[in-house]
Design an enzyme around this catalytic site. Structure first.
Site, short mmCIF file in Angstrom:
data_model
loop_
_atom_site.label_atom_id
_atom_site.label_comp_id
_atom_site.label_asym_id
_atom_site.label_seq_id
_atom_site.Cartn_x
_atom_site.Cartn_y
_atom_site.Cartn_z
CB ILE A 1 -0.63 -14.29 3.36
CG1 ILE A 1 -0.38 -13.92 1.89
CG2 ILE A 1 -0.01 -15.63 3.72
CD1 ILE A 1 1.04 -13.51 1.60
CB CYS A 2 -4.23 -16.96 7.07
SG CYS A 2 -4.48 -17.46 8.78
CG HIS A 3 2.67 -17.52 7.35
ND1 HIS A 3 3.47 -17.57 8.46
CD2 HIS A 3 3.21 -18.39 6.47
CE1 HIS A 3 4.44 -18.43 8.27
NE2 HIS A 3 4.31 -18.94 7.06
#
Length: 194
Positions: free
Chosen positions: A85-87
């Site tokens: 996840i890109c967060h």
């Protein structure tokens, strides 16, 4: 010691007052290996889906963010084929926004919000980001299809052969919408979030 006591408090809070649409529990007897499930939000292409996540809590938690990834395949510009996840909340500053005052509950809530409102300007999957920006109808159709195939629990009496929601699905079931070989080569060069 601080990690253990904090995790106990967080798990207690998650079991007694979970955020809406989110559950989280220990995997086996290990405090640093958690599982979570997020219900797809209404009026999103993920509606009706139940998405499983793996949470690895590092030794230095809460001074380092937990490592979270989707186990259920999901078609999303900020989530790759491996479930990463890109967060911002999952990265340390200066690139990220993690701080010890955050907790697993708030991070899971922010992932649930990211599912409802993707960030195409900071993608992990450039092809899906482009589709989200320039052909939203196709994005919505594909995301709904993936949700139906991978995240909707089917009521089947036969347990054998039901491989829904398992992390060891064949790689072919995780392939993205074909955009041509040259775009796939460009995809890795366009990834801005790591």
């Amino acid at each position: 010691m601080q990690r253990t006591s904090r995790l106990k408090r967080e798990l207690q809070m998650l079991s007694t007052e979970p955020p809406p649409g989110i559950t989280c529990w220990q995997a086996e007897d290990r405090m640093d290996d958690l599982r979570a499930q997020i219900v797809g939000g209404t009026e999103t292409p993920y509606e009706g889906g139940l998405f499983s996540l793996e949470i690895k809590v590092p030794e230095r938690y809460p001074f380092e963010p937990p490592k979270i990834r989707f186990l259920t395949p999901i078609y999303h510009p900020n989530i790759d084929n491996s479930g990463r996840i890109c967060h911002d909340a999952l990265k340390l500053p200066p690139k990220g926004a993690w701080k010890p005052s955050l907790n697993i509950s708030t991070v899971l809530s922010s992932i649930q919000l990211l599912m409802a409102e993707p960030n195409p300007d900071d993608p992990l999957m450039a092809d899906i980001s482009s589709e989200f920006k320039y052909n939203k109808q196709l994005f919505m159709e594909t995301a709904r299809k993936w949700t139906q195939e991978h995240a909707v629990q089917k009521n089947t009496e036969v347990v054998e052969g039901n491989k829904e929601n398992t992390p060891d699905q064949k790689a072919s079931s995780r392939k993205r919408h074909p955009l041509g070989a040259q775009q796939e080569g460009e995809e890795s060069a366009k990834k801005t979030c790591v």
